[in-house]
Design a protein around this motif. Sequence first.
Motif, short mmCIF file in Angstrom:
data_model
loop_
_atom_site.label_atom_id
_atom_site.label_comp_id
_atom_site.label_asym_id
_atom_site.label_seq_id
_atom_site.Cartn_x
_atom_site.Cartn_y
_atom_site.Cartn_z
N ASP A 10 0.84 -1.20 0.00
CA ASP A 10 0.00 0.00 0.00
C ASP A 10 0.88 1.24 0.00
OD1 ASP A 10 -2.29 -1.53 0.07
OD2 ASP A 10 -2.43 -1.49 2.27
N TRP A 11 0.43 2.27 -0.74
CA TRP A 11 1.20 3.50 -0.90
C TRP A 11 0.48 4.66 -0.21
CZ3 TRP A 11 5.77 3.59 -3.91
CH2 TRP A 11 6.05 2.39 -4.58
N TYR A 12 1.28 5.51 0.46
CA TYR A 12 0.75 6.65 1.19
C TYR A 12 1.50 7.92 0.79
CZ TYR A 12 -1.47 3.17 4.22
OH TYR A 12 -2.22 2.14 4.70
N ALA A 13 0.78 9.01 0.70
CA ALA A 13 1.38 10.33 0.47
C ALA A 13 1.03 11.20 1.68
CB ALA A 13 0.88 10.96 -0.81
N ASP A 14 2.04 11.57 2.44
CA ASP A 14 1.84 12.31 3.70
C ASP A 14 0.81 11.61 4.58
OD1 ASP A 14 3.75 14.17 3.24
OD2 ASP A 14 2.39 15.87 2.96
N GLY A 15 0.91 10.28 4.67
CA GLY A 15 0.06 9.52 5.56
C GLY A 15 -1.31 9.17 5.03
N VAL A 16 -1.66 9.59 3.83
CA VAL A 16 -2.97 9.31 3.25
C VAL A 16 -2.83 8.21 2.20
CG1 VAL A 16 -4.92 10.24 1.96
CG2 VAL A 16 -3.76 11.65 3.68
N LEU A 17 -3.66 7.18 2.29
CA LEU A 17 -3.60 6.08 1.33
C LEU A 17 -3.94 6.58 -0.07
CD1 LEU A 17 -3.33 2.99 0.87
CD2 LEU A 17 -5.82 2.85 1.20
N VAL A 18 -3.01 6.33 -1.03
CA VAL A 18 -3.24 6.79 -2.40
C VAL A 18 -3.25 5.63 -3.40
CG1 VAL A 18 -2.38 9.14 -2.10
CG2 VAL A 18 -0.75 7.29 -2.57
N GLN A 19 -2.75 4.46 -2.99
CA GLN A 19 -2.75 3.30 -3.89
C GLN A 19 -2.77 2.04 -3.04
OE1 GLN A 19 -2.53 3.06 -7.58
NE2 GLN A 19 -3.25 1.08 -6.89
N ASN A 20 -3.73 1.18 -3.29
CA ASN A 20 -3.87 -0.05 -2.52
C ASN A 20 -3.41 -1.26 -3.31
OD1 ASN A 20 -6.24 -2.43 -1.99
ND2 ASN A 20 -5.05 -1.74 -0.24
N ASP A 21 -2.64 -2.10 -2.65
CA ASP A 21 -2.26 -3.41 -3.16
C ASP A 21 -1.68 -3.36 -4.57
OD1 ASP A 21 -1.85 -6.11 -3.27
OD2 ASP A 21 -3.95 -6.64 -3.59
N SER A 22 -0.56 -2.68 -4.71
CA SER A 22 0.13 -2.60 -5.99
C SER A 22 1.62 -2.39 -5.75
CB SER A 22 -0.43 -1.45 -6.84
OG SER A 22 0.33 -1.30 -8.03
N SER A 23 2.44 -3.05 -6.54
CA SER A 23 3.89 -2.84 -6.42
C SER A 23 4.32 -1.55 -7.10
CB SER A 23 4.64 -4.02 -7.05
OG SER A 23 4.34 -4.11 -8.45
N LEU A 24 3.36 -0.88 -7.76
CA LEU A 24 3.68 0.30 -8.56
C LEU A 24 2.75 1.45 -8.20
CD1 LEU A 24 5.47 0.76 -11.33
CD2 LEU A 24 3.22 0.76 -12.40
N TYR A 25 3.31 2.65 -8.16
CA TYR A 25 2.47 3.83 -7.96
C TYR A 25 2.97 4.96 -8.86
CZ TYR A 25 0.27 7.93 -5.90
OH TYR A 25 -0.45 9.08 -5.73
N VAL A 26 2.03 5.67 -9.47
CA VAL A 26 2.37 6.83 -10.29
C VAL A 26 1.85 8.08 -9.57
CG1 VAL A 26 2.16 7.95 -12.52
CG2 VAL A 26 2.15 5.45 -12.39
N PRO A 27 2.74 8.86 -8.96
CA PRO A 27 2.30 10.06 -8.25
C PRO A 27 1.59 11.03 -9.20
CG PRO A 27 4.57 9.51 -7.68
CD PRO A 27 4.19 8.64 -8.83
N THR A 28 0.68 11.80 -8.65
CA THR A 28 -0.04 12.81 -9.42
C THR A 28 0.41 14.20 -9.01
OG1 THR A 28 -1.84 13.03 -7.82
CG2 THR A 28 -2.01 11.23 -9.43
N ASP A 29 -0.10 15.19 -9.71
CA ASP A 29 0.24 16.57 -9.35
C ASP A 29 -0.22 16.90 -7.93
OD1 ASP A 29 1.43 17.02 -11.77
OD2 ASP A 29 -0.35 17.92 -12.70
N LYS A 30 -1.26 16.22 -7.44
CA LYS A 30 -1.73 16.46 -6.07
C LYS A 30 -0.73 16.00 -5.02
CE LYS A 30 -6.65 16.07 -7.23
NZ LYS A 30 -7.92 15.31 -6.96
N ASP A 31 0.20 15.12 -5.43
CA ASP A 31 1.19 14.60 -4.48
C ASP A 31 2.45 15.46 -4.40
OD1 ASP A 31 -0.43 12.36 -3.99
OD2 ASP A 31 0.39 11.32 -5.75
N ILE A 32 2.58 16.46 -5.25
CA ILE A 32 3.80 17.27 -5.28
C ILE A 32 4.07 17.86 -3.89
CG2 ILE A 32 4.85 19.37 -6.23
CD1 ILE A 32 3.37 18.76 -8.85
N GLY A 33 5.29 17.69 -3.43
CA GLY A 33 5.69 18.19 -2.12
C GLY A 33 5.45 17.23 -0.99
N LYS A 34 4.84 16.08 -1.27
CA LYS A 34 4.48 15.14 -0.21
C LYS A 34 5.51 14.01 -0.09
CE LYS A 34 -0.49 15.99 -0.61
NZ LYS A 34 -1.83 15.40 -0.87
N GLU A 35 5.56 13.40 1.09
CA GLU A 35 6.44 12.26 1.35
C GLU A 35 5.71 10.98 0.98
OE1 GLU A 35 9.23 10.91 5.04
OE2 GLU A 35 7.07 10.98 5.45
#
Length: 641
Positions: A225-250
């Motif tokens: 599972d993938w998180y951006a600043d503690g918020v779940l953004v992608q569930n059950d995937s080995s891959l994540y493609v960040p979006t513009d909404k994720d800019i600046g986030k950990e």
Amino acid sequence: MNDSNAVQEKRWDGHLFARTLPLGFDPNYDQCDKPVQRRISFLVPNFSPPSSFRLSRSRPCIALDSEVEFTGKTCELSLYLYDGASESKIVQLFRNADEPFSNTLKRIQISLSKKMGSKCKKSKSNNKNDVADLPSVWKQEEASAVELDISEVSCGALLQEHCKKQIFLQIPVVGCDEPLRVIIEANPPTITSVSSFDNLQANIFAKVPVHVQVSCLFATSAVVDWYADGVLVQNDSSLYVPTDKDIGKEVTVCIRPYRTDEHDGEGCQEAYSFTKRVEPFPENTLLAIRPEWTKPRLSTDSNLRVLTYNILADQNCTPSWHPYCDEAVLLKQRRFPLIVHEILSYHADIICLQEVDEHIFQKLLQPVLNAYGYAGYYSSKKTDGQMEGCGMFINSKRLEWNSCESHELKSALPIDGPGHDSWDSSDDIYKLLKQRPDLEEIILCKLGHILQLAQVREKTTGAEILVGNTHLFFHPNASHIRTLQMWSILRLLAQAKVNASSTDQRIILCGDFNSSLVNSCGKLLIEGVVPTNHRDLKDHLNAFQWGERGRRFETATSDDDFPEISVGDNFQQMNSAIIPAPAFTHLIPGFSANLDHIVISNGLVPLSHANMPTEDMLSFMPNENAPSDHVSLLCDLAIVS
């Protein structure tokens, strides 16, 4: 404690993760195969077993099967104790799997007592009445617990027998009023390796995929599972493609291994955070001028899309080689994620890459492209000091491998003397190498250039295609060497075509030839013959030397002729798929040239190719908007009879 009705409930004091590691498995996997410096406690719930298990000695002991072979295996035991709302590792031991578990348990007791500031003395008596001072193993049976007889049971056998059951320990510790109660997780789902490009330290860009590879023991798979600043953004995937909404986030990943129908992995999770925060995507000059080539392709598109790209090996991307470029732009952590994004944007069916670092292929290219449906293989150059080579990928939805091979170019040169080889010009090449032992040494001992060869079948039509991928010797004053290398390539292609299952096989040859198609090696490829001393062949033959400090071009020391080289009727005509030829595919200060090519045989027709940039669009390469010093080539081909 003797009456099951009088048993008092008690929270667990801790738990023991106990694993029987396979033969040859590195017991230090947790430190060696994971980016432990990036591991965090974020999102990892504390292991919290139910509090309703009860202890009872009212039932007889259970004998365990001890016939399983565990010789040579290792048991890893990690004991954690609870401290309020958290837990901490107190003891970690590695014991032989065939060691009696009673001995293992005593070692745990001694280590635990030392860690807790007490001294644990071994009992000098074997009196059964001293059982209260010895650790014991219990198994939960419905509403009560049964003590297990471990006198004849090995550590490995105990874990194997009870990996699906609830067992726990009572460990008396000197100085403690009551024994510690520790629940055992026997062979739980275990994460053995976690990897991502550059150990989670690479740049992360919006629109650019990020991938994590996970390996496990005692597990069916793992949920990532993938998180951006503690918020779940992608569930059950080995891959994540960040979006513009994720800019600046950990970005953080939480990994939960599980065993289907047996263990959901709770308590076995691990979480890791990436070093860099998500950055805005920097415009790619080539993608900006190729919008039609980045649109998703229709399912009805029957054309074959081919990409070739020299991606500039990390070992060749240094400030000394590219002093005009900001050093931050040259870093592999920045360049290669952008290169992967460009490659994926083209939706190609066949991808041929040159100057591929082996670790870049293994840690980035292969896992990410596999996730997008590509199958690939890698071949390293055989030149000393070179850790780069060629990589090839095919779209598994449309194509499948019949075979994948890698050949050293020098392996196709004639070495058995005149009259032993029927291929055109074999005798002349043999005589040249013997006449010039310096050239023979360079080609046979110094250079290890390779040709990747793949027999590929198009699934819909059944058409068979022979795909070659290569990178020839770079020196601008070594056209004689490249011509001999091209002769070897044509010979290897012809041999592969003869051995193919289909007589109607088409050929695609891609790569960085370090030459235009009008120079000697290109002329041999397209026309099948190079006249004696064509263009610079004689000058390069007589002046190029390999000195102690590497390659150099000096005043000619001899006046030898470079013979006519041909392939005769052994090989069919080849033509460029990129027409007209680009002005350049390589652009650095003081030098620009068309070095990269896609060449095809009969049975394939070029339909169109991607737009090529002008020099004023790019400046020198690489740069902030062009991650390599070469321009990618892309074309669509039609398969015809």
